[in-house]
Design a protein around this motif. Sequence first.
Motif, mmCIF file in Angstrom:
data_model
loop_
_atom_site.group_PDB
_atom_site.id
_atom_site.type_symbol
_atom_site.label_atom_id
_atom_site.label_comp_id
_atom_site.label_asym_id
_atom_site.label_seq_id
_atom_site.Cartn_x
_atom_site.Cartn_y
_atom_site.Cartn_z
ATOM 1 N N ALA A 234 0.839 -1.194 0.000
ATOM 2 C CA ALA A 234 0.000 0.000 0.000
ATOM 3 C C ALA A 234 0.870 1.239 0.000
ATOM 4 O O ALA A 234 2.010 1.223 0.472
ATOM 5 C CB ALA A 234 -0.906 0.001 1.228
ATOM 6 N N ASP A 235 0.365 2.325 -0.559
ATOM 7 C CA ASP A 235 1.068 3.593 -0.488
ATOM 8 C C ASP A 235 1.160 4.056 0.954
ATOM 9 O O ASP A 235 0.333 3.675 1.800
ATOM 10 C CB ASP A 235 0.345 4.649 -1.334
ATOM 11 N N ALA A 236 2.146 4.875 1.238
ATOM 12 C CA ALA A 236 2.349 5.364 2.596
ATOM 13 C C ALA A 236 1.100 6.076 3.095
ATOM 14 O O ALA A 236 0.557 6.945 2.425
ATOM 15 C CB ALA A 236 3.550 6.310 2.638
ATOM 16 N N GLY A 237 0.640 5.671 4.276
ATOM 17 C CA GLY A 237 -0.541 6.278 4.858
ATOM 18 C C GLY A 237 -1.850 5.688 4.371
ATOM 19 O O GLY A 237 -2.918 6.168 4.772
ATOM 20 N N TYR A 238 -1.794 4.678 3.500
ATOM 21 C CA TYR A 238 -3.006 4.092 2.929
ATOM 22 C C TYR A 238 -3.106 2.611 3.307
ATOM 23 O O TYR A 238 -2.114 1.984 3.698
ATOM 24 C CB TYR A 238 -3.012 4.217 1.410
ATOM 25 N N ASN A 239 -4.303 2.061 3.177
ATOM 26 C CA ASN A 239 -4.546 0.634 3.301
ATOM 27 C C ASN A 239 -5.040 0.118 1.957
ATOM 28 O O ASN A 239 -5.862 0.758 1.296
ATOM 29 C CB ASN A 239 -5.593 0.333 4.375
ATOM 30 N N LEU A 240 -4.554 -1.050 1.563
ATOM 31 C CA LEU A 240 -4.961 -1.681 0.315
ATOM 32 C C LEU A 240 -5.801 -2.901 0.672
ATOM 33 O O LEU A 240 -5.295 -3.873 1.241
ATOM 34 C CB LEU A 240 -3.741 -2.083 -0.512
ATOM 35 N N VAL A 241 -7.092 -2.841 0.375
ATOM 36 C CA VAL A 241 -8.047 -3.860 0.808
ATOM 37 C C VAL A 241 -8.632 -4.558 -0.419
ATOM 38 O O VAL A 241 -9.077 -3.899 -1.363
ATOM 39 C CB VAL A 241 -9.178 -3.225 1.638
ATOM 40 N N GLY A 242 -8.621 -5.881 -0.432
ATOM 41 C CA GLY A 242 -9.170 -6.644 -1.540
ATOM 42 C C GLY A 242 -10.686 -6.580 -1.580
ATOM 43 O O GLY A 242 -11.339 -6.677 -0.544
ATOM 44 N N THR A 243 -11.260 -6.418 -2.771
ATOM 45 C CA THR A 243 -12.711 -6.356 -2.920
ATOM 46 C C THR A 243 -13.261 -7.419 -3.862
ATOM 47 O O THR A 243 -14.390 -7.854 -3.695
ATOM 48 C CB THR A 243 -13.152 -4.965 -3.433
ATOM 49 N N ASN A 244 -12.473 -7.854 -4.862
ATOM 50 C CA ASN A 244 -13.012 -8.794 -5.840
ATOM 51 C C ASN A 244 -11.874 -9.555 -6.494
ATOM 52 O O ASN A 244 -10.768 -9.031 -6.657
ATOM 53 C CB ASN A 244 -13.825 -8.052 -6.905
ATOM 54 N N LEU A 245 -12.165 -10.786 -6.872
ATOM 55 C CA LEU A 245 -11.187 -11.659 -7.518
ATOM 56 C C LEU A 245 -11.882 -12.387 -8.648
ATOM 57 O O LEU A 245 -12.927 -13.010 -8.461
ATOM 58 C CB LEU A 245 -10.629 -12.666 -6.495
ATOM 59 N N GLN A 246 -11.315 -12.281 -9.876
ATOM 60 C CA GLN A 246 -11.871 -12.948 -11.043
ATOM 61 C C GLN A 246 -10.767 -13.719 -11.757
ATOM 62 O O GLN A 246 -9.610 -13.288 -11.791
ATOM 63 C CB GLN A 246 -12.499 -11.934 -12.008
ATOM 64 N N MET A 247 -11.143 -14.882 -12.335
ATOM 65 C CA MET A 247 -10.189 -15.703 -13.071
ATOM 66 C C MET A 247 -10.739 -15.976 -14.469
ATOM 67 O O MET A 247 -11.930 -16.256 -14.628
ATOM 68 C CB MET A 247 -9.929 -17.022 -12.346
ATOM 69 N N SER A 248 -9.875 -15.882 -15.468
ATOM 70 C CA SER A 248 -10.224 -16.216 -16.840
ATOM 71 C C SER A 248 -9.088 -17.061 -17.402
ATOM 72 O O SER A 248 -8.021 -16.529 -17.737
ATOM 73 C CB SER A 248 -10.429 -14.945 -17.673
ATOM 74 N N HIS A 249 -9.302 -18.371 -17.444
ATOM 75 C CA HIS A 249 -8.257 -19.325 -17.821
ATOM 76 C C HIS A 249 -7.094 -19.172 -16.837
ATOM 77 O O HIS A 249 -7.271 -19.365 -15.649
ATOM 78 C CB HIS A 249 -7.835 -19.117 -19.272
ATOM 79 N N ASP A 250 -5.916 -18.831 -17.279
ATOM 80 C CA ASP A 250 -4.776 -18.684 -16.382
ATOM 81 C C ASP A 250 -4.546 -17.243 -15.941
ATOM 82 O O ASP A 250 -3.568 -16.952 -15.255
ATOM 83 C CB ASP A 250 -3.496 -19.198 -17.072
ATOM 84 N N THR A 251 -5.417 -16.351 -16.356
ATOM 85 C CA THR A 251 -5.263 -14.945 -16.012
ATOM 86 C C THR A 251 -6.096 -14.619 -14.776
ATOM 87 O O THR A 251 -7.260 -15.032 -14.679
ATOM 88 C CB THR A 251 -5.705 -14.040 -17.180
ATOM 89 N N VAL A 252 -5.485 -13.893 -13.846
ATOM 90 C CA VAL A 252 -6.142 -13.534 -12.594
ATOM 91 C C VAL A 252 -6.243 -12.021 -12.513
ATOM 92 O O VAL A 252 -5.263 -11.303 -12.763
ATOM 93 C CB VAL A 252 -5.368 -14.084 -11.368
ATOM 94 N N TYR A 253 -7.426 -11.544 -12.176
ATOM 95 C CA TYR A 253 -7.662 -10.110 -11.983
ATOM 96 C C TYR A 253 -8.084 -9.895 -10.539
ATOM 97 O O TYR A 253 -9.025 -10.530 -10.058
ATOM 98 C CB TYR A 253 -8.771 -9.598 -12.913
ATOM 99 N N VAL A 254 -7.393 -9.008 -9.862
ATOM 100 C CA VAL A 254 -7.696 -8.685 -8.467
ATOM 101 C C VAL A 254 -8.072 -7.215 -8.386
ATOM 102 O O VAL A 254 -7.311 -6.354 -8.841
ATOM 103 C CB VAL A 254 -6.500 -8.976 -7.541
ATOM 104 N N LEU A 255 -9.232 -6.952 -7.833
ATOM 105 C CA LEU A 255 -9.674 -5.576 -7.632
ATOM 106 C C LEU A 255 -9.510 -5.236 -6.157
ATOM 107 O O LEU A 255 -9.926 -6.003 -5.279
ATOM 108 C CB LEU A 255 -11.136 -5.415 -8.048
ATOM 109 N N ALA A 256 -8.910 -4.095 -5.872
ATOM 110 C CA ALA A 256 -8.684 -3.659 -4.497
ATOM 111 C C ALA A 256 -9.006 -2.180 -4.402
ATOM 112 O O ALA A 256 -9.076 -1.468 -5.408
ATOM 113 C CB ALA A 256 -7.239 -3.927 -4.074
ATOM 114 N N LYS A 257 -9.198 -1.711 -3.181
ATOM 115 C CA LYS A 257 -9.413 -0.281 -2.967
ATOM 116 C C LYS A 257 -8.325 0.249 -2.047
ATOM 117 O O LYS A 257 -7.955 -0.388 -1.055
ATOM 118 C CB LYS A 257 -10.794 -0.012 -2.383
#
Length: 881
Positions: A234-257
């Motif tokens: 996470a950037d300094a002073g921030y929190n990086l929190v996971g919100t969603n996870l999607q998979m398409s074949h071998d590709t993984v997409y992670v959405l965070a805020k």
Amino acid sequence: MPVFFLLMILMFFPLTLQNSGETEKMPAEKPVTFTFADEQTGWAAGLIKTGGVVKNPGDSSLTNAIGKQNVYKTMLLKTTDGGQSWFLQTVLQSADERIEIRDLFALDARHCWVVATRVFADKTFILATTDGQTWKAMNFTEDITPKQIFFTDALNGWMIGSALAQADELFRTNDGGKTWKSFSTGFQGTFHSLRFSGNKGYLLANLVSSPENLTILKTSDGGDIWISALEAKADAGYNLVGTNLQMSHDTVYVLAKSINEDSDEYGNSVLIYSSDGFASSETRRVTYEKDTKINETLVGNFSIQSGQLIGVDLVPSDYFASATQEFASYNLITSDDEGKTWTKIAEFNKAVYHFMTLSASVALCSSGDGEIFYSANSGRNWTLSSVNFRNYFLKPPSVALQAQADGMESDALAYGDEWDELARDTTYSSRWESADDSLLALSFSNNVDVTKYKADVSKKFSVGIDTVASSIIVFDKRIRRGAKHGIWDLLKEEARTGEIKIRKYKTLRFAGEVHAVDGKRPVKFSWSSSINGELSDQLSFTTQPRQLFPGTHFIFFKAMDENGQWSNPVVVKVVVEDFPKYKFPFQGAWTAGGGGSYYNKGWHIRGIRYALDLNNTESNEGSDGDYGLPVRASTDGVVAFAGYMRGYGRTVKIDYMYGGHKYTTLVSHLATISVDIGETVKQGQELGTCGTTGRSSAPHVHWELRVDDICQAPEPVFENDSTAIQTVYNGGTFNSDNYYQPPYIVVVDEPQIPNTWFERRGYYHSYRWVNVTKSLKTVEVKWKPKLPRSGDYKVQVHIPKKYATAMATYEVHNKNGVQSVKVNQNKFTDEWVTLGTYAFDADDDVYVYTSNATGQSKGTIAFDAVRFIGQWEKEQVGLTK
């Protein structure tokens, strides 16, 4: 917010989710969530708008004020045409039994699982189908709140669950969900989203070892062994929190805020992309060109089809005047280049709860008011999906769910229109005149027509009730006006709710009359044994119950004439709700309400109808004398939130379960927060200090009570150790003995320091400060604690807002020597800053030392409190960082 900005939003409707033309409030429970086995077959569950309406009967003024209300039921729907039309499979809710859908997952066209909770009973169960038509209910006995369910085949599945004051857990089943066992990944923290593709699986987590960073856990053997595949910093002073996870074949997409809880920023979404199992990855901030002044992009829903990413950007409703999301905007955005660039393709004018793409062109979404919408052109235009309710309204399911697990009440899960909506497990402890009276209470209908209580003048002898009233404390709609006393006509309230609800300790008064003609006269009255008094031969009466115990009571009245003939009875259903013993969130003397305090005339939290504003009476209302005074927990509980909230400023929420309901007390506008999320606190323990952060123009304490996340009127009673009940009224002064200091926390305030200046706005509204010197020490300070035992302690220093601009060097004299820590005081505003965790021997000369010799020629250094937090207590609940 500028008025013209609101007008602009009202003019923009490029995408129309068609409605009836009326803007409605979002239901209290969660709206619709759906899952699909393929492009055609899927299920939806949640609070569905049935299309029917209820007209409020009784008092005409109430009917005119409230009008017609839509009917919502918690239902399970199925579609076989990709979501264009749906048909009902079963109903999961009646008026007395609220069912909340936690998650659902479809494996194929025959297998689907739904996780639901009976909210009032706080019991979780799993519904499963193995043929796509019939459903079985299975108990889930673990004491957790399910967050997500996922099955890899018809037998093997996973569940993420959260428990109070503990790290999240994974649970595993190998029998289709009948039994579950806790499974340890070897990591502790908060788990967000889980996905499998074959034997490969990924899990998003914020671990206790680095809670500000997002860790992606990976398995390659079906979940037996998990490793850390990536720790996204996470950037300094921030929190990086996971919100969603999607998979398409071998590709993984992670959405965070990425969020900064100590700032006014709403948060930004970040996309993490990898095509090689996170051997390498790319992190990209989600941005696009907006037509509003709000620059943050927070994607709440996310889907992928044929390499196209589509998400829903939630324009924060806090920017709008209404808290009901009437003016909120939800933009549909898409990316064709793995999230490098995003473009807006449509705009919603309704709250979007769930979004999903089924193919390159077909998309579905559910709105915040229980409807499902269908799009055939990737979300550019939408139509309302049809739902066939005939299975329910014309042919109610007699046994829709068969419970297979021991102890599951199958008839409490599904209802038809003819279902008797009384709670079957209610204990009727009152004594009745006869067995017929008891049966009368059991067959009491849920008719909300208040005229049923009146005496029946068509009969020669009848008894009726004119009023059921309660002396209570109600708060004016404008919270800045404080509290007032009032008598609430509960019969009119029943016209809206179908039952009379009161809280323990509130008085309840019945007034009525007996209609008698042709020489008949009452000689005896009968009522529930909870009612005091004999009424003998009076033709009108007033009586009130004793303090009713919590639960459901059926109080009925009837009269006997001289010939021993009883009149038809009048039945009143009274629900008495229990609540914990609250204490004021402070120690000492404070004043409630405005009372002329000038902060109540300026900006304040809007949209909150019920709240208490409190000032310390030792100083002028709203003055700096309140600043820094400890704000304490009103009850025992678990810290559900500790951070910055828009409007509220620095805020702490305490959750606790009581009587099957979740109670939350909230204190805000704090200068300092003294607890961590997940920490267990006791009544009277310090949560923070009084301040004026957020929408506030002078120091005070803002206090709220929420029941099941809905803000309620503040309780009219607070209890001290003497059990004296104190009633809240506007401008009243209250003394509170609410104080508890955990033995593992030791706070040492600043001592009397010669040659320094005194300032009032620090911890406990005092601190000292002095100008720095380059090398010559003119001021030296020691904080010496009296530790309760030897062990590890986290050491924190309090940095005040003003006169703290220099680089201070703190020396921590501990068991292993002296550790020097530099703190740039200029970076902190009323904050506890951690110097580290150190081992201390309670018998040694333990202290923290600093001076004004900073090596700087300009600036000031402040000396405030230092606290020592024993880590042995927090290790028991997994909060050690």
